[in-house]
Enzyme design. Structure first.
Site, PDB file in Angstrom:
ATOM      1  N   SER A 147       0.845  -1.248   0.284  1.00 36.94           N
ATOM      2  CA  SER A 147      -0.279   0.630  -0.085  1.00 36.94           C
ATOM      3  C   SER A 147       0.954   1.280   0.133  1.00 36.94           C
ATOM      4  CB  SER A 147      -1.321   0.184   0.660  1.00 36.94           C
ATOM      5  OG  SER A 147      -2.080   0.854   1.070  1.00 36.94           O
ATOM      6  N   HIS A 174      -2.777  -1.399  -3.273  1.00 34.36           N
ATOM      7  CA  HIS A 174      -3.936  -0.969  -3.457  1.00 34.36           C
ATOM      8  C   HIS A 174      -3.444   0.964  -4.243  1.00 34.36           C
ATOM      9  CE1 HIS A 174      -4.337  -1.916   1.082  1.00 34.36           C
ATOM     10  NE2 HIS A 174      -4.948  -2.656  -0.382  1.00 34.36           N
ATOM     11  N   ASP A 267      -4.351  -5.018   6.287  1.00 36.81           N
ATOM     12  CA  ASP A 267      -4.758  -5.413   5.025  1.00 36.81           C
ATOM     13  C   ASP A 267      -4.004  -5.902   4.772  1.00 36.81           C
ATOM     14  OD1 ASP A 267      -6.835  -6.423   3.174  1.00 36.81           O
ATOM     15  OD2 ASP A 267      -6.056  -5.477   1.454  1.00 36.81           O
TER      16      ASP A 267
END
Length: 327
Positions: A147, A174, A267
């Site tokens: 991310s 992401h 996540d």
């Protein structure tokens, strides 16, 4: 795909044999000439699909379907001279579990093959899945989630792999879908490996990097192909690393490495823990080299990582595991 033929007419059997033989990945498992024989043979050797005649002596196809679906269930397609004429029997067979029906094919007919292909996809026995769904033929799979700070972290890891690197790599970064094509192009320029956006039906392959390319979740299906799916709005990450990792644990039958790189939030932590619990080698980036020590920290708190490494050491750890199968 192994297909059984149940029909009391020799000419019909031979016609079905020739039709099946047109597809290299389809094989005739066995032949039965009445329903009772089919029930017995199916109990001993259950095929992927049965082409079941409706009208036969001793035991017709309807009664045979009823017994098979109770004792040794499998996909059954009713085959008859006229589906319309024998609609009552066909619908009765379907009530017992038959999936479809077709008129006995004439030579050169493609209708039967189309229906078989549809059923093959339904039961995950398409030619493609038949090839890849063998553990000993599968490459090592490296699944990576990243991310905040991920693009440069990915370059640091991927650029260390040689062009002939014999592992398949799947990545969720992401990133809004509108930026993904440019990101894939940029990433492709930074690594010796081929980088592509994963498309529905893509298969993880050695030496290729597949990148999640939409705002929907990238998942691995039972036939080991990648697809996109929408999940509830409760999931704040789109695409989600956890969703990919969990699907991979569920369906990938070969060896693998799970990697969680720098990023905000949690996540991927649960998915990485599932990987470790399933025997995967799991790696998280350490706090010192992470731009944001969020996702790797969450994974560490769950004891999801076999190794916690500086970013520059992750590629060599993968290479070591690939060559020895050990940490």
């Amino acid at each position: 795909m192994r297909i059984a033929i149940v029909n009391d007419m020799v000419m019909a059997v031979e016609s079905l044999r020739r039709t099946i033989a047109k597809i290299p990945d389809y094989d005739v498992a066995w032949v039965a000439y009445d329903g009772a024989e089919a029930v017995t043979k199916c109990a001993v050797d259950t095929p992927d699909l049965i082409l079941m005649d409706v009208l036969m002596p001793n035991m017709d196809g309807v009664e045979a379907t009823k017994h098979i679906m109770k004792q040794s269930p499998c996909a059954i397609m009713m085959v008859t001279a006229s589906v319309n004429r024998y609609a009552g029997q066909v619908f009765e067979a379907m009530s017992y579990g038959a999936l479809d029906a077709i008129n006995t094919p004439i030579e050169g007919s493609t209708g039967l093959l189309k229906k078989i292909s549809t059923i093959a996809k339904l039961i995950d026995k398409s030619p493609r899945s038949r090839i890849v769904n063998k553990s000993h033929n599968l490459p090592l799979l490296i699944a990576i989630g990243a991310s905040t700070g991920g693009p440069q972290a990915l370059v640091t890891v991927l650029s260390q792999f040689p062009q002939d690197f014999p592992a398949a790599i799947v990545i969720v970064q992401h990133l809004d879908a509108q930026f993904t094509p440019n990101f894939a192009t940029w990433l492709n320029e930074q690594t010796p490996l081929s980088v592509e956006i994963a498309s529905p039906g893509s298969c993880p392959q050695a030496g290729k990097i597949l990148l999640a390319g939409t705002n929907h979740h990238l998942v691995l299906r039972p036939n080991l192909t990648l697809e996109y799916e929408q999940e509830s709005a409760d999931c704040c990450y789109h695409p989600s690393i956890d969703v990919l990792f969990k699907s991979i644990v569920k369906h990938w039958t070969g060896k693998g490495i799970g990697i969680l790189l720098t990023g905000m939030g949690r996540d991927g932590a649960q998915g990485l823990k599932m990987m470790r619990d399933a025997g995967w080698h799991t790696i998280t980036q350490d706090s010192k080299t992470s731009v944001v020590y969020g996702m790797p920290k969450a994974a560490a708190e769950l004891n999801a990582a076999v190794e916690i490494l500086a970013l520059e050491a992750i590629a060599s750890a993968c290479t070591r595991f690939l060559s020895t199968g050990q940490s």
